[in-house]
Design a protein around this motif. Structure first.
Motif, short mmCIF file in Angstrom:
data_model
loop_
_atom_site.label_atom_id
_atom_site.label_comp_id
_atom_site.label_asym_id
_atom_site.label_seq_id
_atom_site.Cartn_x
_atom_site.Cartn_y
_atom_site.Cartn_z
N LEU A 7 77.50 23.76 15.39
CA LEU A 7 77.58 24.08 13.97
C LEU A 7 76.42 24.97 13.55
O LEU A 7 76.60 25.94 12.80
N MET A 8 75.23 24.67 14.02
CA MET A 8 74.06 25.49 13.71
C MET A 8 74.21 26.90 14.28
O MET A 8 73.83 27.87 13.64
N ALA A 9 74.76 27.03 15.48
CA ALA A 9 74.97 28.34 16.09
C ALA A 9 75.98 29.15 15.29
O ALA A 9 75.78 30.36 15.05
N VAL A 10 77.06 28.53 14.85
CA VAL A 10 78.06 29.22 14.03
C VAL A 10 77.43 29.66 12.71
O VAL A 10 77.64 30.79 12.24
N CYS A 11 76.65 28.81 12.09
CA CYS A 11 75.98 29.16 10.83
C CYS A 11 75.01 30.32 11.03
O CYS A 11 74.92 31.21 10.19
N ALA A 12 74.29 30.34 12.14
CA ALA A 12 73.35 31.42 12.43
C ALA A 12 74.09 32.74 12.62
O ALA A 12 73.65 33.79 12.13
N ILE A 13 75.23 32.70 13.29
CA ILE A 13 76.02 33.93 13.49
C ILE A 13 76.55 34.45 12.16
O ILE A 13 76.47 35.64 11.87
N ILE A 14 77.07 33.58 11.33
CA ILE A 14 77.59 33.98 10.02
C ILE A 14 76.47 34.53 9.16
O ILE A 14 76.62 35.56 8.50
N PHE A 15 75.32 33.88 9.16
CA PHE A 15 74.18 34.33 8.36
C PHE A 15 73.70 35.70 8.81
O PHE A 15 73.45 36.58 7.99
N SER A 16 73.58 35.93 10.11
CA SER A 16 73.10 37.23 10.60
C SER A 16 74.13 38.33 10.35
O SER A 16 73.76 39.47 10.11
N ALA A 17 75.41 38.01 10.40
CA ALA A 17 76.44 39.02 10.14
C ALA A 17 76.42 39.45 8.68
O ALA A 17 76.65 40.61 8.36
N ASN A 18 76.14 38.54 7.77
CA ASN A 18 76.10 38.87 6.35
C ASN A 18 74.86 39.68 5.99
O ASN A 18 74.86 40.40 5.01
N CYS A 19 73.80 39.57 6.73
CA CYS A 19 72.56 40.28 6.43
C CYS A 19 72.56 41.71 6.95
O CYS A 19 71.68 42.49 6.61
N SER A 20 73.51 42.09 7.75
CA SER A 20 73.48 43.41 8.38
C SER A 20 74.44 44.39 7.72
O SER A 20 74.91 45.31 8.36
N ARG A 21 74.74 44.25 6.47
CA ARG A 21 75.65 45.16 5.79
C ARG A 21 74.94 46.46 5.44
O ARG A 21 73.78 46.46 5.05
N VAL A 22 75.66 47.56 5.54
CA VAL A 22 75.14 48.87 5.19
C VAL A 22 75.35 49.09 3.70
O VAL A 22 76.45 48.88 3.18
N GLU A 23 74.30 49.52 3.02
CA GLU A 23 74.43 49.77 1.59
C GLU A 23 75.33 50.98 1.36
O GLU A 23 75.31 51.94 2.11
N GLN A 24 76.10 50.93 0.28
CA GLN A 24 76.99 52.02 -0.06
C GLN A 24 76.20 53.09 -0.80
O GLN A 24 75.41 52.80 -1.69
N ASN A 25 76.39 54.34 -0.41
CA ASN A 25 75.71 55.47 -1.01
C ASN A 25 76.59 56.03 -2.13
O ASN A 25 77.66 56.56 -1.88
N ASN A 26 76.16 55.91 -3.37
CA ASN A 26 76.93 56.40 -4.52
C ASN A 26 76.34 57.69 -5.07
O ASN A 26 76.45 57.96 -6.26
N ASP A 27 75.74 58.48 -4.23
CA ASP A 27 75.13 59.74 -4.66
C ASP A 27 76.20 60.67 -5.23
O ASP A 27 77.31 60.72 -4.71
N PRO A 28 75.90 61.41 -6.29
CA PRO A 28 76.91 62.30 -6.89
C PRO A 28 77.33 63.46 -5.99
O PRO A 28 78.34 64.11 -6.25
N ILE A 29 76.61 63.72 -4.91
CA ILE A 29 76.97 64.81 -4.00
C ILE A 29 78.15 64.44 -3.10
O ILE A 29 78.86 65.31 -2.60
N VAL A 30 78.40 63.15 -2.91
CA VAL A 30 79.46 62.71 -2.00
C VAL A 30 80.81 63.20 -2.51
O VAL A 30 81.17 63.00 -3.66
N GLY A 31 81.54 63.88 -1.64
CA GLY A 31 82.84 64.43 -2.00
C GLY A 31 83.03 65.82 -1.41
O GLY A 31 82.31 66.24 -0.50
N ILE A 32 83.99 66.56 -1.95
CA ILE A 32 84.33 67.89 -1.45
C ILE A 32 83.89 68.94 -2.47
O ILE A 32 84.17 68.83 -3.66
N TRP A 33 83.19 69.95 -1.99
CA TRP A 33 82.72 71.07 -2.80
C TRP A 33 83.22 72.35 -2.14
O TRP A 33 83.34 72.43 -0.92
#
Length: 124
Positions: A7-33
């Protein structure tokens, strides 16, 4: 005890997976020009050159030059932002200089304006 450790191993895996998310870049340049120019070849025909920049949210992008219906140049680029100034570094094109520009809102729409004041592209 084995169930508790499992149970502790499963909790550790879930916790580490949630901490490794990539932040979304909402910069106004994103898109087609794009930038489009019509070139008159003769009295009865003209050719359209379209330059297109596709910015994605991981500071990379793709540049195309399209003449009529044919892609004449295609390359990847890396972009960065420092204060309000954006920089594009083209990969694999030694003879193409680095572009530096700002985003400017006008009556016609949102445009990319080079540091020297020249027009670069408009948002699609």
């Amino acid at each position: 005890m084995k169930k508790f450790l499992s149970l502790m191993a499963v909790c550790a895996i879930i916790f580490s997976a949630n901490c490794s998310r990539v932040e979304q870049n909402n910069d106004p340049i994103v898109g087609i020009w794009f930038q489009s120019e019509a070139e008159i070849i003769s009295v009865s025909s003209k050719s359209t050159l379209r330059k297109e920049w596709i910015f994605n949210d991981v500071y990379l992008g793709r540049y195309h030059e399209i003449n009529g219906n044919n892609i004449t140049l295609q390359t990847d680029f890396k972009w960065s932002k420092e204060d309000d100034v954006y920089t594009i570094e083209y990969r694999g094109l030694e003879n193409v200089p680095t572009d530096r520009f700002k985003i400017v809102k006008t009556a016609e729409g949102t445009i990319l304006e080079k540091i020297d004041g020249d027009y670069l592209a408009i948002r699609e």
